[in-house]
Write a protein that holds these residues in place. Sequence first.
Motif, PDB file in Angstrom:
ATOM      1  N   LEU A 127       0.809  -1.226   0.000  1.00 58.92           N
ATOM      2  CA  LEU A 127       0.000   0.000   0.000  1.00 58.92           C
ATOM      3  C   LEU A 127       0.841   1.275   0.000  1.00 58.92           C
ATOM      4  CD1 LEU A 127      -2.866  -0.980   2.475  1.00 58.92           C
ATOM      5  CD2 LEU A 127      -2.815  -1.137  -0.027  1.00 58.92           C
ATOM      6  N   SER A 128       2.162   1.143   0.071  1.00 60.10           N
ATOM      7  CA  SER A 128       3.013   2.328   0.166  1.00 60.10           C
ATOM      8  C   SER A 128       2.929   3.230  -1.059  1.00 60.10           C
ATOM      9  CB  SER A 128       4.463   1.921   0.424  1.00 60.10           C
ATOM     10  OG  SER A 128       4.978   1.210  -0.688  1.00 60.10           O
ATOM     11  N   THR A 129       2.491   2.686  -2.188  1.00 60.59           N
ATOM     12  CA  THR A 129       2.411   3.484  -3.414  1.00 60.59           C
ATOM     13  C   THR A 129       0.982   3.891  -3.762  1.00 60.59           C
ATOM     14  OG1 THR A 129       2.202   1.494  -4.778  1.00 60.59           O
ATOM     15  CG2 THR A 129       4.443   2.310  -4.370  1.00 60.59           C
ATOM     16  N   GLU A 130       0.032   3.647  -2.860  1.00 60.54           N
ATOM     17  CA  GLU A 130      -1.381   3.904  -3.163  1.00 60.54           C
ATOM     18  C   GLU A 130      -1.815   5.358  -2.951  1.00 60.54           C
ATOM     19  OE1 GLU A 130      -3.601   2.041  -4.622  1.00 60.54           O
ATOM     20  OE2 GLU A 130      -2.320   0.289  -4.740  1.00 60.54           O
ATOM     21  N   GLY A 131      -0.975   6.169  -2.331  1.00 58.49           N
ATOM     22  CA  GLY A 131      -1.317   7.574  -2.158  1.00 58.49           C
ATOM     23  C   GLY A 131      -2.325   7.845  -1.054  1.00 58.49           C
ATOM     24  N   VAL A 132      -2.412   6.950  -0.078  1.00 58.79           N
ATOM     25  CA  VAL A 132      -3.285   7.175   1.072  1.00 58.79           C
ATOM     26  C   VAL A 132      -2.458   7.020   2.343  1.00 58.79           C
ATOM     27  CG1 VAL A 132      -5.433   6.447  -0.053  1.00 58.79           C
ATOM     28  CG2 VAL A 132      -4.053   4.768   1.149  1.00 58.79           C
ATOM     29  N   ASP A 133      -2.892   7.694   3.393  1.00 54.95           N
ATOM     30  CA  ASP A 133      -2.256   7.604   4.703  1.00 54.95           C
ATOM     31  C   ASP A 133      -2.682   6.282   5.333  1.00 54.95           C
ATOM     32  OD1 ASP A 133      -1.152   8.041   7.204  1.00 54.95           O
ATOM     33  OD2 ASP A 133      -2.571   9.604   7.781  1.00 54.95           O
ATOM     34  N   VAL A 134      -1.743   5.334   5.492  1.00 54.51           N
ATOM     35  CA  VAL A 134      -2.059   3.985   5.955  1.00 54.51           C
ATOM     36  C   VAL A 134      -1.320   3.672   7.248  1.00 54.51           C
ATOM     37  CG1 VAL A 134      -1.962   1.522   5.406  1.00 54.51           C
ATOM     38  CG2 VAL A 134      -2.361   3.170   3.594  1.00 54.51           C
ATOM     39  N   GLU A 135      -2.053   3.093   8.181  1.00 57.76           N
ATOM     40  CA  GLU A 135      -1.478   2.556   9.409  1.00 57.76           C
ATOM     41  C   GLU A 135      -1.912   1.097   9.499  1.00 57.76           C
ATOM     42  OE1 GLU A 135      -2.125   2.827  14.250  1.00 57.76           O
ATOM     43  OE2 GLU A 135      -2.995   4.382  12.981  1.00 57.76           O
ATOM     44  N   CYS A 136      -0.972   0.207   9.798  1.00 60.25           N
ATOM     45  CA  CYS A 136      -1.295  -1.212   9.972  1.00 60.25           C
ATOM     46  C   CYS A 136      -1.173  -1.554  11.456  1.00 60.25           C
ATOM     47  CB  CYS A 136      -0.352  -2.082   9.149  1.00 60.25           C
ATOM     48  SG  CYS A 136      -0.583  -1.911   7.371  1.00 60.25           S
ATOM     49  N   ARG A 137      -2.196  -2.240  11.970  1.00 64.99           N
ATOM     50  CA  ARG A 137      -2.230  -2.592  13.390  1.00 64.99           C
ATOM     51  C   ARG A 137      -2.507  -4.076  13.590  1.00 64.99           C
ATOM     52  NH1 ARG A 137      -5.786   1.481  17.139  1.00 64.99           N
ATOM     53  NH2 ARG A 137      -4.682   3.407  16.652  1.00 64.99           N
ATOM     54  N   ALA A 138      -1.743  -4.685  14.490  1.00 68.20           N
ATOM     55  CA  ALA A 138      -2.053  -6.026  14.962  1.00 68.20           C
ATOM     56  C   ALA A 138      -3.033  -5.859  16.119  1.00 68.20           C
ATOM     57  CB  ALA A 138      -0.781  -6.727  15.430  1.00 68.20           C
ATOM     58  N   LEU A 139      -4.168  -6.543  16.035  1.00 66.48           N
ATOM     59  CA  LEU A 139      -5.222  -6.396  17.036  1.00 66.48           C
ATOM     60  C   LEU A 139      -5.329  -7.688  17.843  1.00 66.48           C
ATOM     61  CD1 LEU A 139      -7.950  -4.867  14.679  1.00 66.48           C
ATOM     62  CD2 LEU A 139      -6.207  -3.652  16.017  1.00 66.48           C
ATOM     63  N   PRO A 140      -4.867  -7.679  19.085  1.00 67.52           N
ATOM     64  CA  PRO A 140      -4.964  -8.898  19.887  1.00 67.52           C
ATOM     65  C   PRO A 140      -6.414  -9.173  20.280  1.00 67.52           C
ATOM     66  CG  PRO A 140      -4.092  -7.101  21.213  1.00 67.52           C
ATOM     67  CD  PRO A 140      -4.229  -6.583  19.806  1.00 67.52           C
ATOM     68  N   GLY A 141      -6.782 -10.449  20.263  1.00 66.54           N
ATOM     69  CA  GLY A 141      -8.143 -10.793  20.655  1.00 66.54           C
ATOM     70  C   GLY A 141      -8.407 -12.274  20.540  1.00 66.54           C
ATOM     71  N   THR A 142      -9.599 -12.652  20.908  1.00 67.95           N
ATOM     72  CA  THR A 142     -10.032 -14.041  20.777  1.00 67.95           C
ATOM     73  C   THR A 142     -11.157 -14.163  19.766  1.00 67.95           C
ATOM     74  OG1 THR A 142     -11.560 -13.755  22.623  1.00 67.95           O
ATOM     75  CG2 THR A 142      -9.368 -14.627  23.137  1.00 67.95           C
ATOM     76  N   SER A 143     -11.671 -13.025  19.303  1.00 69.91           N
ATOM     77  CA  SER A 143     -12.779 -12.997  18.358  1.00 69.91           C
ATOM     78  C   SER A 143     -12.570 -11.841  17.381  1.00 69.91           C
ATOM     79  CB  SER A 143     -14.090 -12.798  19.133  1.00 69.91           C
ATOM     80  OG  SER A 143     -15.105 -12.312  18.308  1.00 69.91           O
ATOM     81  N   PRO A 144     -12.474 -12.129  16.077  1.00 67.59           N
ATOM     82  CA  PRO A 144     -12.303 -11.027  15.116  1.00 67.59           C
ATOM     83  C   PRO A 144     -13.405  -9.964  15.196  1.00 67.59           C
ATOM     84  CG  PRO A 144     -11.732 -13.090  14.077  1.00 67.59           C
ATOM     85  CD  PRO A 144     -12.327 -13.436  15.423  1.00 67.59           C
ATOM     86  N   PRO A 145     -14.695 -10.329  15.271  1.00 66.82           N
ATOM     87  CA  PRO A 145     -15.699  -9.267  15.355  1.00 66.82           C
ATOM     88  C   PRO A 145     -15.532  -8.395  16.597  1.00 66.82           C
ATOM     89  CG  PRO A 145     -16.753 -11.372  14.862  1.00 66.82           C
ATOM     90  CD  PRO A 145     -15.319 -11.650  15.172  1.00 66.82           C
ATOM     91  N   ARG A 146     -15.230  -9.011  17.727  1.00 68.16           N
ATOM     92  CA  ARG A 146     -15.072  -8.244  18.970  1.00 68.16           C
ATOM     93  C   ARG A 146     -13.884  -7.296  18.878  1.00 68.16           C
ATOM     94  NH1 ARG A 146     -14.538 -12.251  22.940  1.00 68.16           N
ATOM     95  NH2 ARG A 146     -16.728 -12.640  22.558  1.00 68.16           N
ATOM     96  N   ALA A 147     -12.742  -7.774  18.351  1.00 66.49           N
ATOM     97  CA  ALA A 147     -11.552  -6.929  18.245  1.00 66.49           C
ATOM     98  C   ALA A 147     -11.767  -5.792  17.245  1.00 66.49           C
ATOM     99  CB  ALA A 147     -10.347  -7.779  17.841  1.00 66.49           C
ATOM    100  N   LEU A 148     -12.416  -6.075  16.120  1.00 67.45           N
ATOM    101  CA  LEU A 148     -12.686  -5.018  15.141  1.00 67.45           C
ATOM    102  C   LEU A 148     -13.676  -4.004  15.689  1.00 67.45           C
ATOM    103  CD1 LEU A 148     -12.812  -7.215  11.924  1.00 67.45           C
ATOM    104  CD2 LEU A 148     -11.113  -5.449  12.460  1.00 67.45           C
ATOM    105  N   HIS A 149     -14.694  -4.465  16.401  1.00 66.26           N
ATOM    106  CA  HIS A 149     -15.674  -3.566  17.019  1.00 66.26           C
ATOM    107  C   HIS A 149     -14.982  -2.631  18.002  1.00 66.26           C
ATOM    108  CE1 HIS A 149     -18.845  -2.294  19.806  1.00 66.26           C
ATOM    109  NE2 HIS A 149     -19.698  -2.518  18.818  1.00 66.26           N
ATOM    110  N   ALA A 150     -14.154  -3.194  18.883  1.00 63.89           N
ATOM    111  CA  ALA A 150     -13.452  -2.379  19.885  1.00 63.89           C
ATOM    112  C   ALA A 150     -12.525  -1.365  19.218  1.00 63.89           C
ATOM    113  CB  ALA A 150     -12.665  -3.284  20.837  1.00 63.89           C
ATOM    114  N   THR A 151     -11.844  -1.769  18.158  1.00 62.09           N
ATOM    115  CA  THR A 151     -10.939  -0.852  17.463  1.00 62.09           C
ATOM    116  C   THR A 151     -11.721   0.246  16.750  1.00 62.09           C
ATOM    117  OG1 THR A 151      -9.337  -2.650  17.205  1.00 62.09           O
ATOM    118  CG2 THR A 151      -9.040  -0.701  15.812  1.00 62.09           C
TER     119      THR A 151
END
Length: 182
Positions: A72-96
Amino acid sequence: MSRPILVGYDPNTVDPGPVQFAVAAARFTGARLVVGSVHADQGAVDMMGHGHVGGGLSDDVSEPLDVVRGALSTEGVDVECRALPGTSPPRALHATAEELQARLLVVGSTRRGSIGRLLPGSTADRLLHGAPCPVAVVPHGWQPKGGIDVIGVGYADTPEGHVALAEALALARRAGAKLRVL
């Protein structure tokens, strides 16, 4: 600073559609993009006592996120990548999404649906029922085609439904697209 767009990235899938859609949405709106990948939080698993995590989560997503960051470095958008610790993808995405006060949460759909039909999948389905912001469910295999023709929005006569409709209407006007209210 404007509210960011959060996209859930699953390194176990080969579908780049959700990230590509989120990049297009970030470029279109000028919003910052946060790519979040949920990984197994061993401390939480140990506290739960049964050693089970949802969604086949990896223990470490740093390498796949580095690959996404580079792509994504050449896509022309401000990008941040985050590792989200959790036991459930929906719960971790909701909290984030809550933490970031995200303007949009982007997730993929399952590939089990019939051609031309969208089948959300378990993560998307759980997020559609209570996410703190509008949710875009990207059809499996989606690819950018140079423009937006139609924007669909799920609407119910609730405060959340009014917000979703207003956001979709603003996007449709900006894109010169048709708005389909479902």
